[in-house]
Write an enzyme that holds these catalytic residues in place. Sequence first.
Site, mmCIF file in Angstrom:
data_model
loop_
_atom_site.group_PDB
_atom_site.id
_atom_site.type_symbol
_atom_site.label_atom_id
_atom_site.label_comp_id
_atom_site.label_asym_id
_atom_site.label_seq_id
_atom_site.Cartn_x
_atom_site.Cartn_y
_atom_site.Cartn_z
ATOM 1 C CD GLU A 154 -3.086 -0.790 2.455
ATOM 2 O OE1 GLU A 154 -2.707 -0.498 3.047
ATOM 3 O OE2 GLU A 154 -4.163 -1.623 2.220
ATOM 4 C CD GLU A 205 -3.802 -6.142 2.875
ATOM 5 O OE1 GLU A 205 -4.584 -5.545 3.404
ATOM 6 O OE2 GLU A 205 -2.445 -5.788 2.680
HETATM 7 C C1 GAL Z 1 -4.187 -2.788 5.190
HETATM 8 C C2 GAL Z 1 -2.717 -3.218 5.419
HETATM 9 C C3 GAL Z 1 -2.699 -4.647 6.074
HETATM 10 C C4 GAL Z 1 -3.261 -4.495 7.168
HETATM 11 C C5 GAL Z 1 -4.842 -3.984 7.046
HETATM 12 C C6 GAL Z 1 -5.541 -4.007 8.245
HETATM 13 O O1 GAL Z 1 -4.121 -1.395 5.070
HETATM 14 O O2 GAL Z 1 -2.165 -3.346 4.127
HETATM 15 O O3 GAL Z 1 -1.180 -4.740 6.387
HETATM 16 O O4 GAL Z 1 -2.836 -3.663 8.249
HETATM 17 O O5 GAL Z 1 -5.068 -2.839 6.507
HETATM 18 O O6 GAL Z 1 -7.179 -3.919 7.810
#
Ligand code: GAL
Length: 700
Positions: free
Chosen positions: A168, A325
Site C-alpha cells: 500500500e 486484501e
Molecule cells: C491494510 C494493510 C494490512 C493490514 C490491514 C488491516 O491497509 O495493508 O497490512 O494492516 O490494512 O485492515
Amino acid sequence: MAIPPPLSTPRPATPSAAAPPVPGTCILYGADYNPEQWDPTVWREDVRLMQEAGVTTVSLGIWSWALLEPEPGRFDFSWLDEVIGLLTDAGIDVDLATPTAAPPSWFYAAHPEARLVEADGTIRNGGSRGICCPHSPAYIEASARITEAIASHVAGHPHVAMWHVHNEYGAPGGDCHCAVSQEAFHTWLRARYGSLDELNRAWGTAFWGQVYSSWEQVGTPRHSGTALNPTCELDFARFTSDSLLARFTAERDIIRQYFPDTPVTTNFMATNCPANDYWRWAREMDVVSTDYYLEAADPDNQIWLAMESDLTRSLAGSQPWILMEHSVSAVSWQPHNWAKMPGEERRNALAHVARGADGVLAFQWRASRRGAEKFHSAMVPHAGPNTRVFREVCKLGQELSQLDQVRGSEVRARVALLWDWNSFWAQDLAWRPSILMRHREQMRRVYEWLWHRGTTVDFVHPEDDLSRYDTVIAPASYLLSQTGAARVTAFVEHGGTFAALPFFAVVDDEECVHEGGAPGPLHKVLGLRVEEIRPVREGETVLLRRTGSQSDTSAPHVISRLWSEDLRLEGAGAEWVADDGPTPGPAVTSHHYGKGKAVYVSVMLEPDGLATVLEPLLELPVDRPTAVDGQSSDRLETVTRHATDGSGRSWTFFMNHDDTPCHLALSGVDLLSGEYLTASSPTVLPAGGVLVVATTAPAA
Ligand code: GAL
C-alpha cells in the site's frame, strides 16, 4: 485544436504480457500470511488448515525485513525457506513480498536522516510501519539490497507465483518535506517546466508576490501562514505519486532479473488512496491488485465495495485483477469496528469476483495475538478453526473452486464515469466555495444512484478513448485539461450522451480557472456559462421542479442542497428550474450538440434526486432482471462476466442484499449449488443469497 492520441493504457511490455495476468488456473484464494509471528509448530497446523480451507495462494514476508536482514547486510532466509517449503509441499503458491514498507529498527538508528518529514515539520519515527523518505539515498539503497537478496535467494522457485512489492504505497502518506525531498522536487519541476519563468507562469506566483528568482527558493508545500499556492500543492501531489511509483519500478526491475516471467504487482487502495495517480501506476503493473475494507458503519457499504471493484477493473484495462486484501469480518482501525454478519463475507467476496476479480485474498490468515492488529479478524480467528468464521472460510474456498471457468472473463459496460486523480487532488484543496463539495462523496452519490438502478459502469480517464461508451458522466471533474475537454467534445459530436455534475470544468491542469470561467472549453458543448457559484447555506434546501410544471409542491419536484450555480444559457434548454434559493432559474439543462447530447446538473442532489432528474434525460441500460412478481429490488446486485474466447458463454452473479427473498426467472446452471435453473419455474434467491448462473449463449 488537434486532439492528441488517447491515453489508453497498453499492457506493459513484459514477458508476462502474453499470459493471463492472474497466475494459476483457478480463482485465487488466500491471505497475507505472517508466520514470523508464530512458533514453527503452528506453521504446520496453518498449512493443514489452509488445505482444508481451499487456500491456493498466500502473500508472504510483507513485514519481515527485520527478520530477513537482522543486521545490515546479514541475511537469514532459514525460516522463509522452511515456510515456502511447507507451502510448496501442500501445493500452495506464494505471492512473495518485498518488505520495504517497514524498515528495521537498525535502519532508523543508522539513518535518522531518512525519516519522513511531514508538512508541519513533524518527523515520522520507527516503531510502527510505513515508508521512510522515498527520496532518501539510504532507504533506496537498503530497499534495493533486501529486494535483490530475496529475489536472488529464491530465484526460479516454481511456487513463487507472483511478487508483491512493498505494501500500500502511500498509506501512510509518502509525501516528504526533508532537504533531500526539496531537491528531488526541484529536479521534477525542472523536468516539467524547463525554466523558472515557466514555473512562475504556471503557478501564478505573481499572486501574493510568491515569485521565485532561483530554484533554491522553491519549496515543497510546507506549513505556512495560510492557504498555499494550489498549483504547487497539485504538482507536489503529482511528484509524490511519481516518487512512490519510482520506488515500485526500482524493486520490480530487480525482481525481473531473477523472475522474468512472474507477474509483479503492488496492492492499490483504488478509491481510498488520494496519494497515487493509479492510472499512471496501472501501466507499470503486470497484474493490478487492490485492498478493500468495508466502511462498516455505512449500511450500504456494498456500494463502496462495488465502486472499488469497478475502478480497479477499469485501472486494469478490463483485465482480471486481484483483491489482495479485505477483511473476513471486522477490521481494527475504524472508530467502531463492526463484525460481518453470517453470510456477509461470502456475499462480499463473490461481489468482487462478479466485478472482475480473479483472486480473493484477505488480511490475514491467522489472527495475531500480539501487536497493534490483534483485534482484526482473520481466516483463522483467535478461537481457532472450530468457529463459524472458519467454517464459512472453508465453504467459500470450496465455492470459489467451483468458479474456475469464470477466470479470465470480462465485465462489459456501456456507461462510464470520469475519474482523474488530478481532479481529486485539486477539488479537495483549501479555499473552495464549500468544503462540503468533496470529490469522493460526489463520485459516490452518482455511483450509488447507478448501482441501485442496476447499471454496470466503468471508470475512465477523461483523456482516454471515450468512444467505447454510449454515455459518459462526469460526477467530479472540477479539473479538466484542454485535452480532456477536447475528448469530451469529440465524444458528444459523434453522438455520445454526456452528463456533468456541478463544479465542473472549472480549472485546467495548471489549476488555473478556464478562460471565461466554468465550463471553460465545454461551454459550447453544454450550451451555457456559469456566471457565479452560489453555495446554499447548510441546513437550507432548494426546491426544483420540471420546467413548465406548476410552482407548487403538487408537481414532481426534487430537493437540492449545499450548492447552486447561476447559469447563463447559450443554447441549452432548462429541464429543471429552481424557484427559490440563491439562484432561481435554470438548474438542470440539456443541449444537443453535433450528433449527441450534453446534460448539466448545477445543483447538489442525493442519489434519489439524481434518479428523478437524470432518468428521463439519459437512456441508460439496466443489467438487472425484473423479478417474476414484477418487483425489481434495487438491492439485487447483478453483474455479468463474458467469455473472451468468442464462445458466447457468460456468468451472471446475483447478490441479494435485501432482507426479503427475490423470485427470478433464470435459465442456466448455478455454479454454486450445481442446480439447473429454468425460466419456467422461478428461482428463489433468499435474502443475503448469491447465485452464479452460467449460460452458454450471450445474454439477451
Ligand atoms: C491494510 C494493510 C494490512 C493490514 C490491514 C488491516 O491497509 O495493508 O497490512 O494492516 O490494512 O485492515
